[in-house]
Design an enzyme around this catalytic site. Structure first.
Site, PDB file in Angstrom:
ATOM      1  N   TYR A  46      38.954  56.295  45.202  1.00 20.60           N
ATOM      2  CA  TYR A  46      39.183  55.605  43.716  1.00 20.60           C
ATOM      3  C   TYR A  46      38.342  56.325  42.783  1.00 20.60           C
ATOM      4  CZ  TYR A  46      41.007  51.642  45.988  1.00 20.60           C
ATOM      5  OH  TYR A  46      41.976  50.846  46.666  1.00 20.60           O
TER       6      TYR A  46
ATOM      7  N   ASN B 146      50.832  49.388  34.846  1.00 21.53           N
ATOM      8  CA  ASN B 146      49.619  50.520  34.844  1.00 21.53           C
ATOM      9  C   ASN B 146      48.558  49.666  35.052  1.00 21.53           C
ATOM     10  OD1 ASN B 146      51.862  52.131  34.592  1.00 21.53           O
ATOM     11  ND2 ASN B 146      51.783  52.598  32.432  1.00 21.53           N
ATOM     12  N   VAL B 147      47.636  50.407  35.356  1.00 19.35           N
ATOM     13  CA  VAL B 147      46.029  50.036  35.580  1.00 19.35           C
ATOM     14  C   VAL B 147      45.220  50.659  34.814  1.00 19.35           C
ATOM     15  CG1 VAL B 147      46.694  49.047  37.824  1.00 19.35           C
ATOM     16  CG2 VAL B 147      45.822  51.431  37.795  1.00 19.35           C
TER      17      VAL B 147
ATOM     18  N   HIS C 154      49.516  44.304  37.598  1.00 17.72           N
ATOM     19  CA  HIS C 154      48.825  45.126  38.630  1.00 17.72           C
ATOM     20  C   HIS C 154      47.452  45.278  38.555  1.00 17.72           C
ATOM     21  CE1 HIS C 154      53.032  46.822  40.285  1.00 17.72           C
ATOM     22  NE2 HIS C 154      52.920  45.515  40.451  1.00 17.72           N
TER      23      HIS C 154
END
Ligand code: NAD
Ligand code: ZN
Length: 246
Positions: free
Chosen positions: A64, A99-100, A116
């Site tokens: 991440y 999209n994030v 999402h």
């Protein structure tokens, strides 16, 4: 094709936008599938699941952190700017995104449904209520822990095996049922239930303008106008055409 698309946008009274990873490609964000797909190098089951996060939070957060570093400094491209202008012009233009990366909001768009989730914030995996911005400071020492209860934090994105946020996905499906036009940008329409959004729009009689360099399962239907090109080129062109016709 572009003129047909312009005409549809002009006539539309209830348009909706639906986007995927290809929308952000020209801002420097990698897509998940296709040529340079992120999943080619990583095991999604481990890196993007609650189980992975619980079993090996350090490694999962390394990933991440890498994703976060790639989004830092990423700016909306011309296609985003054009979409923001289109939204002002139409008055109402909800944007449903898979999209994030937060780029729709960053470009000043309103009514954005991030179905999402978002990589811009993190919260407690134990759901104690703690939440904060996902920034450089947070990823300095990994894994980041909840200051309230000590559990590991998670990015506020939908992970593998998790349901989509109920209110958002049900509103996205309602918009798909009610819209007369859906502008679909940069998605392979392979990830369900998100992919059902444009298919629902077609079933309910809407037109689709598909903007994507490659065909998808949407292409070919007689209500779908496919413009083979990049988001950063086609959206500004569409906006120019609309302005010419004022
Ligand atoms: P996908 O990776 O499956 O498909 C990307 C699509 O974009 C392909 O059809 C490709 O042909 C098209 N494309 C590539 N370059 C383009 C461009 N310049 N302009 C327009 N289209 C272009 O993406 P998906 O359908 O969104 O599904 C993948 C999932 O991965 C989504 O759920 C999303 O949440 C997630 N994801 C998000 C990001 C992000 O937030 N930027 C990045 C990668 C993946
Ligand atoms: Zn907590």
């Amino acid at each position: 094709m572009i003129d047909r698309a312009r005409e549809l946008v002009e006539k539309s009274v209830r348009p909706v936008v639906f986007t995927g990873a290809g929308m952000s490609r020209e801002s420097g964000m990698r897509t998940f599938r296709g040529e340079d797909g992120l999943w080619k190098d990583f095991d999604p089951e481990k890196l993007s699941s609650i189980r992975g996060l619980v079993e090996d939070p350090g490694t999962v957060w390394e990933w991440y952190r890498m994703r976060f570093m790639k989004t830092e400094g990423v700016k909306p491209h011309r296609g985003y700017i054009a979409l923001t202008a289109l939204q002002s012009r139409k008055g109402s233009l909800p944007v449903v995104t898979q999209n994030v990366d937060g780029l729709h909001r960053e470009s000043g768009q309103r009514d954005v449904l991030e179905i999402h989730g978002s990589m811009r914030s993190a919260s407690c995996i134990r759901k104690c209520g703690f939440t904060r911005e996902l920034d450089r400071e947070l990823v300095q020492s990994l894994p980041p822990l909840c200051p309230e209860c000590g559990a590991v934090l998670r990015p506020d994105i939908v992970l593998f095996g998790e349901p989509l946020p109920h209110e958002l996905i049900s509103r996205a499906y309602s918009l798909a049922e009610e819209c007369d036009l859906m502008i679909v940008v940069g998605t392979s329409v392979q990830v369900w239930p998100a992919a059902g959004v444009p298919f629902t729009a077609i079933e309910n009689g809407a037109y689709i303008i598909e903007i994507n360099p490659d065909p998808s399962e949407l292409s070919g239907s007689d209500r779908v106008i496919s413009i083979r090109g990049k988001a950063g080129e086609v959206l500004p062109l569409l906006m120019e055409k609309l302005q010419e016709n004022l």
